[in-house]
Each structure stands twice: as structure tokens, then as C-alpha cells.
Design a protein around this motif. Structure first.
Motif, PDB file in Angstrom:
ATOM      1  N   PRO A 261     -24.956  14.627  40.695  1.00 17.76           N
ATOM      2  CA  PRO A 261     -24.506  14.297  39.336  1.00 17.76           C
ATOM      3  C   PRO A 261     -25.604  14.313  38.278  1.00 17.76           C
ATOM      4  N   VAL A 262     -26.884  14.303  38.683  1.00 10.71           N
ATOM      5  CA  VAL A 262     -27.941  14.344  37.673  1.00 10.71           C
ATOM      6  C   VAL A 262     -28.355  15.776  37.312  1.00 10.71           C
TER       7      VAL A 262
ATOM      8  N   LEU B   9     -17.683  11.879  30.754  1.00  9.36           N
ATOM      9  CA  LEU B   9     -18.107  10.477  30.832  1.00  9.36           C
ATOM     10  C   LEU B   9     -18.334   9.916  29.426  1.00  9.36           C
ATOM     11  N   PRO B  10     -18.401   8.571  29.318  1.00 12.37           N
ATOM     12  CA  PRO B  10     -18.612   7.977  27.998  1.00 12.37           C
ATOM     13  C   PRO B  10     -20.008   8.223  27.423  1.00 12.37           C
TER      14      PRO B  10
ATOM     15  N   PHE C 108     -25.914   8.699  29.895  1.00  9.69           N
ATOM     16  CA  PHE C 108     -26.264   7.617  30.816  1.00  9.69           C
ATOM     17  C   PHE C 108     -25.222   6.521  30.652  1.00  9.69           C
ATOM     18  N   THR C 109     -24.689   6.045  31.779  1.00  9.08           N
ATOM     19  CA  THR C 109     -23.596   5.073  31.690  1.00  9.08           C
ATOM     20  C   THR C 109     -23.939   3.742  32.344  1.00  9.08           C
ATOM     21  N   LYS C 110     -24.958   3.711  33.194  1.00  8.81           N
ATOM     22  CA  LYS C 110     -25.334   2.452  33.831  1.00  8.81           C
ATOM     23  C   LYS C 110     -26.225   1.677  32.858  1.00  8.81           C
ATOM     24  N   PRO C 111     -25.975   0.358  32.726  1.00 11.27           N
ATOM     25  CA  PRO C 111     -26.656  -0.403  31.668  1.00 11.27           C
ATOM     26  C   PRO C 111     -28.182  -0.295  31.690  1.00 11.27           C
TER      27      PRO C 111
ATOM     28  N   ALA D 164     -30.260   1.898  33.316  1.00 13.39           N
ATOM     29  CA  ALA D 164     -30.723   3.268  33.108  1.00 13.39           C
ATOM     30  C   ALA D 164     -30.568   3.655  31.632  1.00 13.39           C
TER      31      ALA D 164
ATOM     32  N   LEU E 183     -33.565   5.036  29.532  1.00 19.82           N
ATOM     33  CA  LEU E 183     -33.554   6.486  29.309  1.00 19.82           C
ATOM     34  C   LEU E 183     -32.603   6.907  28.207  1.00 19.82           C
TER      35      LEU E 183
ATOM     36  N   PRO F  74     -29.425   2.052  39.399  1.00 18.55           N
ATOM     37  CA  PRO F  74     -30.831   2.464  39.339  1.00 18.55           C
ATOM     38  C   PRO F  74     -31.674   1.453  38.552  1.00 18.55           C
TER      39      PRO F  74
ATOM     40  N   LEU G 135     -37.217   5.286  37.210  1.00 18.95           N
ATOM     41  CA  LEU G 135     -36.692   5.227  35.832  1.00 18.95           C
ATOM     42  C   LEU G 135     -37.757   5.430  34.775  1.00 18.95           C
TER      43      LEU G 135
ATOM     44  N   LYS H 299     -11.154   6.178  29.389  1.00 14.35           N
ATOM     45  CA  LYS H 299     -11.750   4.886  29.058  1.00 14.35           C
ATOM     46  C   LYS H 299     -10.668   3.845  28.786  1.00 14.35           C
TER      47      LYS H 299
ATOM     48  N   GLU I 193     -17.975   5.430  35.116  1.00 10.99           N
ATOM     49  CA  GLU I 193     -19.434   5.569  35.122  1.00 10.99           C
ATOM     50  C   GLU I 193     -19.908   6.769  35.908  1.00 10.99           C
TER      51      GLU I 193
ATOM     52  N   CYS J  51     -23.667   8.125  37.931  1.00  9.52           N
ATOM     53  CA  CYS J  51     -24.537   7.410  38.873  1.00  9.52           C
ATOM     54  C   CYS J  51     -25.746   6.839  38.164  1.00  9.52           C
ATOM     55  N   VAL J  52     -26.007   7.296  36.936  1.00 10.74           N
ATOM     56  CA  VAL J  52     -27.220   6.845  36.249  1.00 10.74           C
ATOM     57  C   VAL J  52     -26.894   6.390  34.825  1.00 10.74           C
TER      58      VAL J  52
END
Lengths: 411, 105
Positions: free
Chosen positions: A163-164, A194-195, A198-201, A203, A207, A354, A370, B90, B102, B104-105
Motif C-alpha cells: 500500500p505504500v 482514502l481520506p 496518510f490516514t494514521k494519526p 504517521a 509525514l 506506525p 517515520l 467515509k 484507513e 496502513c500509514v
């Protein structure tokens, strides 16, 4: 004699074959592995091909080179999996393979034909993918003489392999166009369902703006409906349109057709399994490893590698009649190329997002989590050697299979 | 982590108002979040989508993708965008009390 049958000789299947041949008694176990293609691809290397950093020869080797003695390799498409009868039907000569235990590792594949317009008159002219060797090589050829314009990178739908990789593609493209002296003539846009990028708080905090700083425009929540190859635009279900001169698509990813045809998969042909042991909830002698499994972790080689480590210990318990331990934690570990000779590294699992820190040695590294560093870039570059020479052969890697919090801080 | 009062019940939410514990969800909460999100009335068609998403989300731990909803609930994609305008993935996740979609990052 008991039969262990492995379907798929990609990253996961090949590591399983190597590990199990070492662990299981030759006099008691026959191991067979089936695949339809002769070539093993180092898939993480596809990313570098469009930018001339790797060539095709850097990422291909014969599959046979990695199948150990004592494992029979059969080259054939798979016609059907029949778990009710503990057997698999092959396309070649109508051969039938019976098994006592089955490991499915048939992977995930891109399906450009699932989105109208992708695989039409613009295909490999101004519409490319980089998740196949053909796409990556065609794009490399195109980029060598491209004079600039609007480049749009679109992810059709998740989940996707690695996914990256789309983020890395964007950052490498920024660097590549700069080196070519045409960065000022290229507009880079990233359209993702995706929204955000980067979606994880945590990360996002570390980034969050890295793409914007590199001049990449992010269009979030873009659900592509179709490509219009004549008008050179992609259109979302909400009628949002993005015009392109060069479209790089990450097509829909699906599990193998044989999974769907055998009635084993979900809507995308990924197979439901226990997320800690890989055992099918329906058949007590069927395991699924690697990208073929419907698991809430990344579809990536590092995950497959950690997964097989956990699986092989558990499999030995299982065949001895012991309960399996819920060892697999969803651990993933990914280098992310960020351009200009630098890279990032992320390490996470099912429960822990992460986090920043040092890896693999707490406080020492040499890799930084990170955070951009040249060392991370060299880690990624060295990884290809490790992959061909150590990882794929199922040899010990100096990295624990389960994630650790040591050396990380959670803010 | 903060808490928020929705439909007379105190629930845990993240900074964007996505519920973090799907077990705290009720149908009244769904209706209240829906109206905040500009979906004033939840019709049987809406519920078909929400019920399916709850079922899948509780099982897998995360909100289903639009493609999964389309196939699983039998609602065409265009219709999903009509039912939950401006970002159905959403919105469905939020109204169904599942976390934010979400990567993964």
C-alpha cells in the motif's frame, strides 16, 4: 507418506516450501508445489523500473532456482481446488493431486479491465501501470522521452499490494523529473479513495505534508468510475474530473481466479482465514498465506515472510495434535523511498500503528522509523540482495517475526 | 480520545467524530450522526447499507470498502453516492459507528 501441497511459488509459497522441507521428515512427508509461471519476480523492484533505477534483469530469476531438493515443482495452471475431497485438479493433463494439508499462496493480481477505459486505446500509450513487469517496462520507455505535462496517479480501490508503493512512486517521480530538468513542466496529482495520503494519526503528524512539500497535489476520496482515454481524463462517481497527459493507474487488486471459481473467496477472491494462525475456519487442513489471505494487514513480502515464520512453528504443533498459538500479530515492515537518495521506514501490526523510533536495534537503529534518512534508502537497496539470497530460501533473517515496542515512542 | 454525547448517550470518538468503539453504537446514534452529516432521513435503502456495513465491520474490525458494500448489500455504486452524497465511504463508516477508513500509514 503424508502430502503437503502448496499452491503458488511466489514469495510466501517458496518460503513455505524451503522451511517445511527443512523441518519435516523426508521419510514421512512428501512436499509438492504448483505454479503456472516459470519466472519469480522481485515485485518490490517494479517501482524502480519506470525511473531507470532497475532494469528487468534485476527483478527476475527462474522459480526453479529457489525450490529445494526434495520438493516436487509442478508447472501447471490450477483448474479447481476441492477441499471437500482434499484434492486439487490441475489444468495440465487433467492431473489430480491429493493432499493431507493444503497451503494456498496464490497471491493477488491487478485487474485493469475492471475499470472502464483503462485498458482501451490509451493503454501503454499514455495510460500505464507499474505493478506488472510489462507495465513498469513500458512506462520506463515512455518516461525516457516524456516532455512533461499533467501526471495523475490513481489508486482504483483498496486493498492493494504494497500500500505504500503509490506514495513512493510519487516521491521518486518528483526526484526523477527534477534530475531530468523538467520538474517545472510536470504537474503531479495523486487521486486516492482514502481520506488522505496518510490516514494514521501519528504517521500523519510526522509525514503529513511530505507530498505537498514535494509539490504533489493530493485529491482524497476520489472513487474512479471510468477513464475517458479520448478526452484524457479520469471521472469519479461524483462526476469529479481530472485531466491527464500521463495516467499511472494502480488497478483493482484481486485474488486468483481459481479461488473464486472454487468458491473459496470473498468478493475480491481473497480467502477468509484466522488472522493469528492462517487456518481456514471452514477446512481444518487448509491454510492461506501471503496476499491470497483476507487479512487486515498489508499485502507485502515482509508480511508474508513474518507470517511464514509464525506458520511453520505452528504447523509443527498442529500435526502433532497440539493447539496452535495465536502468534501472528499482523507485523509489517516497509521501507518507503522518498526520493533524492532518502527513505523512510515503518513498522506496525494489527494493533499498533506506525510509530517513530529506531529499528531493529532500540536506540541504535541503524534505521529510523517515520523519519527520512539516507540509511533507510540503502536499507531498501540492500534488501534486494537479501531477498534473493536469504529471505526467499527461508533462511534465518536477523529480524523477529513479531513486532516489538522496544525502541519506539508513541507520539 | 474524547467523548461526545450523541442521541442522549455518551460515546467515545476520535477528533473527527468517528466512534472508536463500535459496540457503543445504536440505531438512534446512527440517525443522529446521519443528520449531522447531511443525511436527514434514513430510509430502508440507507439501512440496507448500514446493516450490511455493521455486519462486515464487526467481523473484520474495519469499515468495508465501497466495492464490498456494492456487491454485498446489492446497492449499485451510483446509488450509494445518491444515498450518502459527498464521500459515501467515509459517511457510511461514520454513521455505522465504525472507524474511519484507513490505509496502513
Amino acid at each position: 507418506m503424508k502430502n503437503l501441497l502448496i499452491l503458488g511459488a511466489g514469495t510466501a509459497g517458496t518460503i513455505v516450501a524451503n522451511k517445511m522441507r527443512r523441518l519435516l521428515d523426508n521419510d514421512e512427508w512428501r512436499i509438492t508445489i504448483v505454479d503456472q509461471h516459470e519466472t519469480h519476480y522481485y515485485q518490490p523492484g517494479f517501482l524502480f523500473i519506470p525511473f531507470g533505477m532497475y532494469s528487468k534483469n534485476d527483478v527476475i530469476k527462474p522459480k526453479r532456482d529457489f525450490i529445494p531438493q526434495g520438493v516436487e515443482l509442478i508447472m501447471s495452471p490450477i483448474e479447481a481446488i476441492e477441499p471437500e475431497n482434499n484434492r486439487v485438479r490441475l489444468a495440465k493433463d487433467g492431473r489430480i493431486l491429493n493432499y493431507d494439508f493444503l497451503v494456498i499462496a496464490t497471491g493477488a493480481h491487478t485487474h485493469p479491465e475492471e475499470t472502464p477505459g483503462i485498458k482501451e486505446n490509451g493503454w501503454h500509450k499514455d495510460v500505464f501501470d507499474f505493478y506488472t513487469i510489462e507495465g513498469a517496462v513500458a512506462l520506463a520507455k515512455h518516461l525516457r522521452t516524456w516532455q512533461g505535462g499533467r501526471m495523475v496517479l490513481n489508486v482504483v480501490e483498496n486493498p492493494i499490494k504494497c500500500p505504500v508503493a503509490p506514495l513512493e512512486f510519487l516521491m521518486l517521480a518528483d526526484w526523477f523529473f527534477y534530475e531530468q530538468g523538467i520538474r517545472d513542466r510536470v504537474e503531479i496529482t495523486y487521486a486516492t479513495p482514502l481520506p488522505g495520503a496518510f490516514t494514521k494519526p501519528i504517521a500523519s503528524k510526522h509525514l503529513g505534508d511530505i507530498l505537498e512539500e514535494k509539490g504533489v497535489k493530493v485529491v482524497p476520496e476520489f472513487y474512479i468510475e471510468r477513464v475517458d482515454p479520448d478526452a484524457k481524463k479520469i471521472v469519479s462517481y461524483e462526476e469529479q474530473e481530472l485531466e491527464y497527459d500521463l495516467l499511472v493507474t494502480v488497478p483493482l487488486n484481486m485474488g486468483a481466479d481459481v479461488i473464486g471459481n472454487s468458491g473459496l473467496g470473498d468478493d475480491l477472491n481473497f480467502i477468509p482465514v484466522d488472522k493469528h494462525t492462517f487456518l481456514s475456519p471452514k477446512y481444518d487442513n487448509m491454510f492461506v498465506l501471503g496476499d491470497a489471505a483476507n487479512l487486515p494487514t498489508s499485502k507485502a513480502g515482509s508480511v508474508a515472510h513474518f507470517a511464514v515464520d509464525c506458520f511453520s512453528e505452528n504447523f509443527l504443533r498442529y500435526i502433532d495434535g497440539l493447539d496452535m498459538l495465536p502468534t501472528f500479530d499482523g507485523h509489517a515492515n516497509c521501507f518507503i523511498e522518498s526520493g533524492f537518495g532518502k527513505g523512510l521506514l515503518i513498522d506496525f501490526n494489527y494493533d499498533v500503528e506506525p510509530l517513530p523510533g529506531k529499528y531493529p536495534l532500540p536506540g541504535i537503529g541503524p534505521f529510523s522509523l517515520l523519519q527520512e534518512s539516507e540509511m533507510n534508502h540503502w536499507g531498501k537497496m540492500l534488501f534486494r540482495w537479501l531477498y534473493w539470497n536469504t529471505l526467499i530460501k527461508g533462511e534465518e533473517m536477523p529480524l523477529p517475526a513479531r513486532m516489538t515496542m522496544a525502541g519506539k515512542w508513541d507520539k | 480520545m474524547t467523548t461526545k454525547e450523541i442521541a442522549d448517550k455518551t460515546v467515545q470518538v476520535n477528533e473527527e467524530g468517528f466512534m472508536t468503539d463500535p459496540n457503543e453504537w445504536t440505531q438512534d446514534i446512527a440517525a443522529a450522526i446521519a443528520s449531522e452529516e447531511g443525511v436527514s432521513e434514513l430510509t430502508p435503502e440507507h439501512w440496507k447499507v448500514i446493516d450490511y456495513s455493521r455486519e462486515v465491520g464487526l467481523e473484520s474490525g474495519s469499515a468495508p470498502t465501497l466495492r464490498n458494500i456494492t456487491k454485498g448489500a446489492g446497492v449499485p455504486t451510483k446509488e450509494l453516492f445518491g444515498l450518502f452524497p459527498k464521500g459515501p465511504a467515509k459517511k457510511v463508516a461514520k454513521i455505522s459507528g465504525l472507524g474511519k477508513p484507513e490505509g496502513c500509514v
